[in-house]
Design an enzyme around this catalytic site. Structure first.
Site, PDB file in Angstrom:
ATOM      1  N   HIS A  82     -22.001  -2.287  65.766  1.00 49.91           N
ATOM      2  CA  HIS A  82     -21.863  -0.821  65.162  1.00 49.91           C
ATOM      3  C   HIS A  82     -22.183  -1.132  63.791  1.00 49.91           C
ATOM      4  CE1 HIS A  82     -20.276   3.290  64.803  1.00 49.91           C
ATOM      5  NE2 HIS A  82     -20.053   2.810  63.926  1.00 49.91           N
ATOM      6  N   ASP A 161     -11.756  11.932  70.101  1.00 53.48           N
ATOM      7  CA  ASP A 161     -12.421  11.657  68.852  1.00 53.48           C
ATOM      8  C   ASP A 161     -13.355  12.798  68.629  1.00 53.48           C
ATOM      9  OD1 ASP A 161     -13.345  10.152  66.325  1.00 53.48           O
ATOM     10  OD2 ASP A 161     -15.017   9.874  67.765  1.00 53.48           O
ATOM     11  N   ARG A 168     -12.689  17.390  61.583  1.00 52.38           N
ATOM     12  CA  ARG A 168     -12.645  16.755  60.156  1.00 52.38           C
ATOM     13  C   ARG A 168     -13.657  17.107  59.277  1.00 52.38           C
ATOM     14  NH1 ARG A 168     -12.609  10.887  61.767  1.00 52.38           N
ATOM     15  NH2 ARG A 168     -12.876  10.501  59.603  1.00 52.38           N
ATOM     16  N   SER A 183     -11.869   6.548  64.491  1.00 54.43           N
ATOM     17  CA  SER A 183     -12.703   7.043  65.157  1.00 54.43           C
ATOM     18  C   SER A 183     -13.576   6.193  65.605  1.00 54.43           C
ATOM     19  CB  SER A 183     -13.214   8.038  64.152  1.00 54.43           C
ATOM     20  OG  SER A 183     -14.577   8.617  64.722  1.00 54.43           O
ATOM     21  N   LYS A 187     -14.330   4.795  70.100  1.00 53.51           N
ATOM     22  CA  LYS A 187     -15.370   4.685  70.811  1.00 53.51           C
ATOM     23  C   LYS A 187     -15.640   3.309  71.349  1.00 53.51           C
ATOM     24  CE  LYS A 187     -17.264   7.248  67.461  1.00 53.51           C
ATOM     25  NZ  LYS A 187     -17.067   8.321  66.515  1.00 53.51           N
TER      26      LYS A 187
HETATM   27  N1  URA Z   1     -18.423   7.358  62.229  1.00 53.46           N
HETATM   28  C1  URA Z   1     -17.467   7.608  62.976  1.00 53.46           C
HETATM   29  O1  URA Z   1     -17.682   7.699  64.065  1.00 53.46           O
HETATM   30  N2  URA Z   1     -16.268   8.301  62.567  1.00 53.46           N
HETATM   31  C2  URA Z   1     -16.006   8.699  61.502  1.00 53.46           C
HETATM   32  O2  URA Z   1     -14.841   9.061  61.157  1.00 53.46           O
HETATM   33  C3  URA Z   1     -16.880   8.245  60.484  1.00 53.46           C
HETATM   34  C4  URA Z   1     -18.141   7.782  60.752  1.00 53.46           C
END
Ligand code: URA
Length: 434
Positions: A82, A161, A168, A183, A187
């Site tokens: 990621h 999320d 957010r 967050s 995932k």
């Molecule tokens: N990317 C994400 O998936 N979540 C965040 O909070 C910030 C960047």
């Protein structure tokens, strides 16, 4: 339990229990907690922070809020990578086939681009027909057969999320390290891989503008991963200038293919080797970094990584008829040079501004629902430390919207700081956290 009391507890700097956090995440996802209370809670978290235990509980609650992919039916180790997002970051397109060609499964969920940073899914859609909405069964089958699958965001993984992140985004509560870490990791954990390698970008073109913040985010994510029994490694890499030379979806595919053929820019090549080394070592495929590097370099020189890339694009339905001649994927009506009006060494490039210029050309999204122009983008011919002659072409822009040309040229010229004194190239890999 009452949401009011939990907001108050956090506002006063208290520590929430796991069951209190579960109550909040479940209540908000299911609709019994309204946006106004969740917004107040998020702002309290923004100012008072979360402890490690609270961050882990939040991640777990968001991971458990939806489906979790079970990849146990796929033999062998499954790895995911990621990136926290950067300008010109096409690493996945190179790294994933390199790793898969060395016998490690890549099970990757990717996102779309937003704002100044691009998304892997948009880049892959430069191949007509490429399917970024595989079912879980197709995703697993592809990994079983060719060792690699990259899928777009699905509603079923970590839905909490998705809902919290959207809130957010409009309540100025994105920039909190614990919220970002939970967050991202919710995932990644729901996606089911055994090894998670995180490329945490640091610099003007990244979420984390300085190394201190990037380091804090890296540590938080590695802690969450380890507490969830996943091998998790974070590499902090420079994003004070774009990665490679090409920015924009199809142009990045072109550069990724050059890199897979062993002819890519040094920074992109080296970052893929650094991330790949972490995956090979974690998977037990290489006994040390030197062996891992040799294996990764060989996958480029012997053509197996590039063959795997072709197989991957074809298996996910992409048209590979232009893959050996990828500039054919870039169908821009206009191609214009950006000419330097001064001479000297490039001291810095305002990376965020280059990302903005690329977005104005059409390569990025201003907001979630805007379309992208896959052919639009920028090729930078000069990077930090390079010498530029007056009247030399420092960049080339590709676009279809004629009216943006002058603005974009000005943004690019103003992004370059050119000085008389020789300048160093920035260090690419800043730290590795395991
Ligand atoms: N990317 C994400 O998936 N979540 C965040 O909070 C910030 C960047």
């Amino acid at each position: 339990m009452r949401m009011y009391d939990l907001i108050l507890k956090k506002r006063e700097g208290g520590c929430l229990t796991e069951s209190e956090i579960n109550y909040i995440v479940k209540g908000y996802t299911q609709g019994s907690i309204p946006d106004y209370q969740m917004s107040a809670f998020l702002m309290a978290v923004y100012f008072k922070g979360l402890s490690d235990e609270e961050t882990f509980a939040l991640t777990k609650a968001m991971t458990e809020s939806g489906e979790k992919l079970d990849l146990s039916c796929i033999p062998g180790v499954k790895a995911d990578k990621h990136s926290t997002g950067g300008v010109g970051d096409k690493t996945t397109l190179v790294l994933a086939p390199m790793i898969a060609s060395l016998g490690i499964n890549i099970a990757k969920m990717s996102g779309r681009g937003l704002g100044n940073t691009g998304g892997t899914i948009d880049k892959l859609e430069s191949f007509p027909g490429f399917n970024t909405s595989l079912t879980n069964e197709q995703f697993i089958e592809n990994i079983k057969h060719i060792g690699i699958a990259v899928n777009g965001p699905t509603l079923s993984l970590a839905p909490a999320d998705k809902k919290i992140y959207a809130l957010r985004d409009v309540t100025a509560t994105v920039e909190n390290v614990s919220l970002i870490a939970s967050s991202i990791m919710s995932k990644k954990l729901a996606a089911g891989a055994d090894i998670i390698v995180l490329d945490v970008k640091s610099g003007s073109g990244a979420f984390m503008k300085n190394e201190h913040d990037a380091l804090q985010l890296a540590h938080e994510m590695v802690k969450i991963g380890k507490a969830s029994n996943k091998q998790t490694i974070a590499v902090i890499s420079d994003m004070n200038q774009p990665l490679g030379h090409n920015i924009g979806n199809a142009l990045e595919v072109v550069e990724a293919i050059e890199t897979l053929k062993g002819k890519g820019p040094a920074d992109l090549h080296n970052l893929c080797i650094a991330l790949g080394t972490q995956i090979l070592e974690a998977a037990g495929k290489a006994s040390d970094a030197a062996q891992a590097k040799d294996m990764l370099e060989s996958s480029l020189t012997n053509g197996t990584a590039y063959s795997k890339f072709k197989e991957f694009i074809k298996t996910q339905g992409g048209d590979i008829s232009n893959i050996d001649n990828p500039m054919k994927l870039v169908n821009a009506s206009y191609i214009e040079p950006v000419i330097s009006n001064s001479e000297g060494y490039v001291e810095s490039i305002e990376c965020e501004q280059i990302g903005r210029a690329s977005m104005i050309l059409g390569a990025g999204r201003k907001d979630k629902d805007s379309p992208v122009d896959l052919s639009a983008g920028i090729v930078l011919h000069k990077k930090t430390g390079d010498f530029v002659n007056k009247n030399e072409e420092i960049a080339t822009i590709y676009f279809n919207k004629k009216e943006v040309k002058n603005d974009v040229i000005n943004i690019i010229l103003n992004s370059y700081k050119i000085v008389d004194k020789k300048c160093e190239k920035p260090e690419l890999i800043k730290q590795i956290i395991k």
